[in-house]
Design a protein around this motif. Structure first.
Motif, PDB file in Angstrom:
ATOM      1  N   MET A   1       0.847  -1.181   0.000  1.00 17.78           N
ATOM      2  CA  MET A   1       0.000   0.000   0.000  1.00 17.78           C
ATOM      3  C   MET A   1       0.890   1.241   0.000  1.00 17.78           C
ATOM      4  N   ARG A   2       0.486   2.229  -0.790  1.00 14.14           N
ATOM      5  CA  ARG A   2       1.163   3.523  -0.779  1.00 14.14           C
ATOM      6  C   ARG A   2       0.177   4.566  -0.289  1.00 14.14           C
ATOM      7  N   GLY A   3       0.677   5.499   0.525  1.00 16.69           N
ATOM      8  CA  GLY A   3      -0.193   6.535   1.089  1.00 16.69           C
ATOM      9  C   GLY A   3      -0.831   6.040   2.376  1.00 16.69           C
ATOM     10  N   GLY A   4      -1.842   6.774   2.830  1.00 18.31           N
ATOM     11  CA  GLY A   4      -2.543   6.373   4.042  1.00 18.31           C
ATOM     12  C   GLY A   4      -1.736   6.593   5.300  1.00 18.31           C
ATOM     13  N   HIS A   5      -0.839   7.577   5.283  1.00 18.27           N
ATOM     14  CA  HIS A   5      -0.072   7.898   6.488  1.00 18.27           C
ATOM     15  C   HIS A   5      -0.991   8.536   7.518  1.00 18.27           C
ATOM     16  N   PHE A   6      -0.648   8.385   8.772  1.00 20.26           N
ATOM     17  CA  PHE A   6      -1.342   9.088   9.848  1.00 20.26           C
ATOM     18  C   PHE A   6      -0.571  10.369  10.127  1.00 20.26           C
ATOM     19  N   ALA A   7      -1.269  11.468  10.374  1.00 25.32           N
ATOM     20  CA  ALA A   7      -0.602  12.724  10.703  1.00 25.32           C
ATOM     21  C   ALA A   7      -1.367  13.428  11.819  1.00 25.32           C
ATOM     22  N   ALA A   8      -0.637  14.089  12.702  1.00 27.42           N
ATOM     23  CA  ALA A   8      -1.241  14.866  13.791  1.00 27.42           C
ATOM     24  C   ALA A   8      -0.506  16.194  13.895  1.00 27.42           C
ATOM     25  N   ASN A   9      -1.237  17.245  14.203  1.00 27.58           N
ATOM     26  CA  ASN A   9      -0.641  18.570  14.309  1.00 27.58           C
ATOM     27  C   ASN A   9      -0.415  18.908  15.785  1.00 27.58           C
ATOM     28  N   VAL A  10       0.844  19.111  16.143  1.00 28.25           N
ATOM     29  CA  VAL A  10       1.197  19.327  17.543  1.00 28.25           C
ATOM     30  C   VAL A  10       0.822  20.717  18.053  1.00 28.25           C
ATOM     31  N   GLY A  56      -5.665  13.936  22.317  1.00 30.35           N
ATOM     32  CA  GLY A  56      -6.921  14.169  21.601  1.00 30.35           C
ATOM     33  C   GLY A  56      -7.132  15.599  21.164  1.00 30.35           C
ATOM     34  N   ASP A  57      -6.338  16.548  21.686  1.00 33.31           N
ATOM     35  CA  ASP A  57      -6.446  17.937  21.242  1.00 33.31           C
ATOM     36  C   ASP A  57      -5.729  18.171  19.916  1.00 33.31           C
ATOM     37  N   PHE A  58      -4.960  17.181  19.454  1.00 30.02           N
ATOM     38  CA  PHE A  58      -4.231  17.345  18.201  1.00 30.02           C
ATOM     39  C   PHE A  58      -5.164  17.100  17.009  1.00 30.02           C
ATOM     40  N   PRO A  59      -5.268  18.059  16.088  1.00 31.13           N
ATOM     41  CA  PRO A  59      -5.962  17.760  14.837  1.00 31.13           C
ATOM     42  C   PRO A  59      -5.226  16.595  14.170  1.00 31.13           C
ATOM     43  N   HIS A  60      -5.960  15.654  13.619  1.00 33.26           N
ATOM     44  CA  HIS A  60      -5.307  14.480  13.032  1.00 33.26           C
ATOM     45  C   HIS A  60      -6.049  14.041  11.770  1.00 33.26           C
ATOM     46  N   LEU A  61      -5.353  13.278  10.953  1.00 30.35           N
ATOM     47  CA  LEU A  61      -5.929  12.850   9.677  1.00 30.35           C
ATOM     48  C   LEU A  61      -5.192  11.631   9.157  1.00 30.35           C
ATOM     49  N   SER A  62      -5.748  11.046   8.136  1.00 25.20           N
ATOM     50  CA  SER A  62      -5.090   9.981   7.394  1.00 25.20           C
ATOM     51  C   SER A  62      -4.972  10.486   5.965  1.00 25.20           C
ATOM     52  N   THR A  63      -3.756  10.415   5.409  1.00 29.29           N
ATOM     53  CA  THR A  63      -3.569  10.914   4.045  1.00 29.29           C
ATOM     54  C   THR A  63      -4.238   9.956   3.049  1.00 29.29           C
ATOM     55  N   GLN A  64      -4.444  10.459   1.862  1.00 27.72           N
ATOM     56  CA  GLN A  64      -5.118   9.679   0.826  1.00 27.72           C
ATOM     57  C   GLN A  64      -4.287   8.456   0.444  1.00 27.72           C
ATOM     58  N   ILE A  65      -4.985   7.348   0.186  1.00 31.86           N
ATOM     59  CA  ILE A  65      -4.314   6.125  -0.268  1.00 31.86           C
ATOM     60  C   ILE A  65      -4.025   6.281  -1.760  1.00 31.86           C
ATOM     61  N   GLU A  66      -2.768   6.090  -2.134  1.00 31.61           N
ATOM     62  CA  GLU A  66      -2.355   6.250  -3.529  1.00 31.61           C
ATOM     63  C   GLU A  66      -2.440   4.939  -4.295  1.00 31.61           C
ATOM     64  N   ALA A  67      -2.168   3.820  -3.611  1.00 31.74           N
ATOM     65  CA  ALA A  67      -2.245   2.510  -4.265  1.00 31.74           C
ATOM     66  C   ALA A  67      -2.533   1.454  -3.207  1.00 31.74           C
ATOM     67  N   LEU A  68      -3.387   0.497  -3.576  1.00 33.98           N
ATOM     68  CA  LEU A  68      -3.770  -0.575  -2.659  1.00 33.98           C
ATOM     69  C   LEU A  68      -3.931  -1.847  -3.483  1.00 33.98           C
TER      70      LEU A  68
END
Length: 196
Positions: A1-10, A56-68
């Motif tokens: 799988m490519r993409g789908g990283h988890f990210a959080a803003n500190v 839980g106060d950190f905005p967070h997301l999962s990036t778009q999946i590029e390939a699966l």
């Protein structure tokens, strides 16, 4: 799988204050894109069975999946843990529940009513009048609130007066003690009884 990283803003709540939920307050596409390149975003690459714990106060997301690979699906399980000061509020509308999603949609609608002025803090009557859908929604909410208040008042009256309160088949109090309709004045309101 490519993409789908988890990210959080500190930056936490300060980021929400600037950008809003799902960047609803972003002033432009460039503003949001510049933020995505900021060093305040921490990124964790996807790995099978990985657990990530964050504030839980950190905005967070999962990036778009590029390939699966064909036939595979990616599933994310989120567990929200709340302290006693936040728990009761979160319990009323758990994240991603129907109630939570409806609230987010209402907030997004209200943000849309503000139009280009993203920093505008208050909505005016004129703003509501311009948005017929929002006006209808607010009328429905007001009617539901009044209905709930009537039910609450009836429940309190039943507790206070018990069997002294006559009840009609539909559950509403009857008009007087002998079950006969009270005379009404204009508008259908019961006329006040006068002492003999």
């Amino acid at each position: 799988m490519r993409g789908g990283h988890f990210a959080a803003n500190v930056r936490g709540l300060d980021h929400y204050k600037e950008f809003g939920y799902k960047t609803a307050l972003g002033t432009s596409k460039e503003h949001v894109e510049n933020d995505s390149l900021s060093s305040s975003w921490l990124s964790v690459p996807y790995r099978f069975n990985r657990a990530i714990v964050h504030d839980g106060d950190f905005p967070h997301l999962s990036t778009q999946i590029e390939a699966l690979p064909v036939g595979l699906k990616r599933v994310i399980l989120g567990f929200n843990l709340f302290t006693n000061d936040v728990g009761p509020a979160a319990q009323r509308a758990p994240e991603h529940s129907d109630k939570f999603n409806a609230t987010v949609k209402l907030m997004q609608t209200m943000a849309g009513v503000r139009g280009a002025d993203k920093k505008k803090e208050k909505m005016t009557i004129e703003d509501v009048r311009k948005n017929k859908g929002l006006a209808k929604l607010l009328v429905l909410l007001a009617r539901a609130k009044k209905s709930e208040e009537r039910k609450q008042a009836l429940a309190e009256a039943k507790l206070k007066y018990g069997s002294q309160l006559p009840v009609q088949p539909d559950g509403a109090p009857s008009d007087n003690a002998d079950g006969q309709p009270q005379p009404t004045v204009d508008g259908g309101q019961p006329a006040e009884e006068k002492a003999p």
